[in-house]
Design a protein around this motif. Structure first.
Motif, PDB file in Angstrom:
ATOM      1  N   ALA A 174      72.485-110.002 -43.437  1.00 10.45           N
ATOM      2  CA  ALA A 174      73.804-109.582 -42.946  1.00 10.45           C
ATOM      3  C   ALA A 174      73.866-109.623 -41.427  1.00 10.45           C
ATOM      4  O   ALA A 174      74.873-110.053 -40.842  1.00 10.45           O
ATOM      5  CB  ALA A 174      74.120-108.176 -43.456  1.00 10.45           C
ATOM      6  N   ILE A 175      72.801-109.186 -40.761  1.00  8.83           N
ATOM      7  CA  ILE A 175      72.766-109.219 -39.289  1.00  8.83           C
ATOM      8  C   ILE A 175      72.809-110.653 -38.789  1.00  8.83           C
ATOM      9  O   ILE A 175      73.529-110.975 -37.828  1.00  8.83           O
ATOM     10  CB  ILE A 175      71.509-108.490 -38.780  1.00  8.83           C
ATOM     11  N   ASP A 176      72.063-111.536 -39.436  1.00  7.29           N
ATOM     12  CA  ASP A 176      72.063-112.945 -39.046  1.00  7.29           C
ATOM     13  C   ASP A 176      73.440-113.574 -39.216  1.00  7.29           C
ATOM     14  O   ASP A 176      73.887-114.361 -38.378  1.00  7.29           O
ATOM     15  CB  ASP A 176      71.027-113.699 -39.878  1.00  7.29           C
ATOM     16  N   GLN A 177      74.119-113.211 -40.312  1.00 10.91           N
ATOM     17  CA  GLN A 177      75.465-113.742 -40.533  1.00 10.91           C
ATOM     18  C   GLN A 177      76.433-113.259 -39.461  1.00 10.91           C
ATOM     19  O   GLN A 177      77.317-114.001 -39.026  1.00 10.91           O
ATOM     20  CB  GLN A 177      75.954-113.328 -41.924  1.00 10.91           C
ATOM     21  N   PHE A 178      76.274-112.021 -39.013  1.00 16.44           N
ATOM     22  CA  PHE A 178      77.136-111.496 -37.949  1.00 16.44           C
ATOM     23  C   PHE A 178      76.930-112.277 -36.653  1.00 16.44           C
ATOM     24  O   PHE A 178      77.897-112.688 -36.001  1.00 16.44           O
ATOM     25  CB  PHE A 178      76.848-110.017 -37.729  1.00 16.44           C
ATOM     26  N   PHE A 179      75.682-112.488 -36.253  1.00 17.19           N
ATOM     27  CA  PHE A 179      75.418-113.195 -35.003  1.00 17.19           C
ATOM     28  C   PHE A 179      75.796-114.670 -35.090  1.00 17.19           C
ATOM     29  O   PHE A 179      76.283-115.251 -34.122  1.00 17.19           O
ATOM     30  CB  PHE A 179      73.944-113.055 -34.613  1.00 17.19           C
ATOM     31  N   SER A 180      75.575-115.297 -36.251  1.00 19.37           N
ATOM     32  CA  SER A 180      75.868-116.728 -36.374  1.00 19.37           C
ATOM     33  C   SER A 180      77.360-117.022 -36.413  1.00 19.37           C
ATOM     34  O   SER A 180      77.773-118.164 -36.173  1.00 19.37           O
ATOM     35  CB  SER A 180      75.208-117.286 -37.635  1.00 19.37           C
ATOM     36  N   THR A 181      78.184-116.018 -36.722  1.00 16.80           N
ATOM     37  CA  THR A 181      79.637-116.214 -36.723  1.00 16.80           C
ATOM     38  C   THR A 181      80.306-115.591 -35.499  1.00 16.80           C
ATOM     39  O   THR A 181      81.539-115.592 -35.416  1.00 16.80           O
ATOM     40  CB  THR A 181      80.256-115.598 -37.991  1.00 16.80           C
ATOM     41  N   ASN A 182      79.511-115.060 -34.569  1.00 19.46           N
ATOM     42  CA  ASN A 182      80.087-114.410 -33.404  1.00 19.46           C
ATOM     43  C   ASN A 182      80.772-115.432 -32.494  1.00 19.46           C
ATOM     44  O   ASN A 182      80.347-116.590 -32.402  1.00 19.46           O
ATOM     45  CB  ASN A 182      78.989-113.670 -32.633  1.00 19.46           C
ATOM     46  N   HIS A 183      81.839-115.000 -31.806  1.00 18.87           N
ATOM     47  CA  HIS A 183      82.580-115.914 -30.945  1.00 18.87           C
ATOM     48  C   HIS A 183      81.852-116.230 -29.650  1.00 18.87           C
ATOM     49  O   HIS A 183      82.184-117.201 -28.968  1.00 18.87           O
ATOM     50  CB  HIS A 183      83.961-115.324 -30.626  1.00 18.87           C
ATOM     51  N   GLN A 184      80.838-115.417 -29.304  1.00 20.22           N
ATOM     52  CA  GLN A 184      80.068-115.680 -28.088  1.00 20.22           C
ATOM     53  C   GLN A 184      78.956-116.685 -28.380  1.00 20.22           C
ATOM     54  O   GLN A 184      78.127-116.466 -29.270  1.00 20.22           O
ATOM     55  CB  GLN A 184      79.473-114.381 -27.544  1.00 20.22           C
ATOM     56  N   PHE A 185      78.958-117.743 -27.615  1.00 19.25           N
ATOM     57  CA  PHE A 185      77.994-118.816 -27.849  1.00 19.25           C
ATOM     58  C   PHE A 185      76.554-118.337 -27.649  1.00 19.25           C
ATOM     59  O   PHE A 185      75.641-118.767 -28.361  1.00 19.25           O
ATOM     60  CB  PHE A 185      78.300-119.993 -26.899  1.00 19.25           C
ATOM     61  N   ARG A 186      76.330-117.449 -26.696  1.00 15.63           N
ATOM     62  CA  ARG A 186      74.979-116.967 -26.403  1.00 15.63           C
ATOM     63  C   ARG A 186      74.388-116.233 -27.607  1.00 15.63           C
ATOM     64  O   ARG A 186      73.208-116.390 -27.922  1.00 15.63           O
ATOM     65  CB  ARG A 186      75.011-116.042 -25.189  1.00 15.63           C
ATOM     66  N   LEU A 187      75.221-115.439 -28.301  1.00 13.87           N
ATOM     67  CA  LEU A 187      74.742-114.717 -29.474  1.00 13.87           C
ATOM     68  C   LEU A 187      74.490-115.671 -30.637  1.00 13.87           C
ATOM     69  O   LEU A 187      73.538-115.475 -31.413  1.00 13.87           O
ATOM     70  CB  LEU A 187      75.751-113.644 -29.881  1.00 13.87           C
ATOM     71  N   ARG A 188      75.337-116.699 -30.779  1.00 17.18           N
ATOM     72  CA  ARG A 188      75.110-117.664 -31.848  1.00 17.18           C
ATOM     73  C   ARG A 188      73.827-118.453 -31.616  1.00 17.18           C
ATOM     74  O   ARG A 188      73.134-118.821 -32.565  1.00 17.18           O
ATOM     75  CB  ARG A 188      76.292-118.638 -31.953  1.00 17.18           C
TER      76      ARG A 188
END
Length: 240
Positions: free
Chosen positions: A18-32
């Protein structure tokens, strides 16, 4: 110790998903960019090591006591088991983490529509987020009864001398463990219902790959008919 290690690893791997899915869909490129296979392997390995160490420590503090069976002998650890391990570490904490990050990922997916991202990528993110969110709901529904049972039985253990009470607690335990087994197996069917891509992949594996291999091993392939070699005409034969 083995059962505890596998349970904790399974629950917190769902949290990491779930945490990985949150970061991979985040609008900030650095977090993705942070979500890489290499990082996922490191984090998973560290998580497994932590739960193995926790389970070994817990196993060292158990003792066999006649009719009660395997119980916690250390009063401090018993307080930890009943007050934190079952209600928080296995119960509320993983469920809260999964629900929180699944909802945040769902919010990220809704924002993806406003960004210039290919439609295929949007659909894949939406499907995966729905699968993770549904996985969290299933975990909350099927794990909670066992958590409540374990908290109760730790605080109020029942001896085998109390035949009726002991039989009832064993029946409740069997039902709760069955629900946990359903929880682990139900994910496949939930994903099968929610994701068309997952259905195609399952169909490809079962029908196109494994079924063909099974037919080959069992010699179920249809016999192929090949033309016989034409007889060589003699040089002295006349052609009409």
């Amino acid at each position: 110790m083995l059962a505890q290690t596998l349970s904790l690893t399974s629950y917190y791997t769902i949290c990491l998903t779930a945490i990985d899915q949150f970061f991979s869909t985040n609008h900030q490129f650095r977090l993705r960019q942070m979500c890489t296979i290499k990082l996922a392997r490191y984090v998973t390995f560290i998580s497994i090591c932590i739960w193995i160490a926790h389970s070994i420590l817990s196993g060292c503090l158990f003792d066999i006591q006649g009719s009660l069976g395997c119980v916690v002998s250390n009063p401090i650890w018993q307080q930890y088991i009943s007050s934190f391990f079952y209600p928080v570490l296995i119960g509320l904490l993983p469920i809260a983490i999964v629900l929180l990050f699944s909802l945040l990922a769902f919010h990220n997916v809704r924002r993806i529509v406003r960004r210039q991202i290919p439609i295929v990528r949007r659909r894949l993110d939406q499907q995966l987020t729905a699968m993770v969110l549904m996985r969290a709901v299933i975990a909350a529904c099927f794990i909670s009864p066992y958590i409540i049972y374990r908290i109760y039985i730790t605080k109020f253990p029942v001896s085998q001398n109390q035949s009726m009470q002991y039989a009832i607690t064993r029946l409740i335990q069997a039902v709760c463990l069955s629900l946990i087994n359903i929880h682990f197996s139900a994910s496949f069917y939930i994903f099968l219902i929610l994701s068309s891509r997952f259905r195609r992949q399952v169909k490809f594996l079962l029908v196109k790959k494994y079924w063909q291999r099974l037919k080959y091993l069992c010699h179920l392939n249809n016999n192929q008919i090949n033309p016989e070699n034409a007889e060589t005409f003699g040089t002295d034969m006349e052609l009409a």
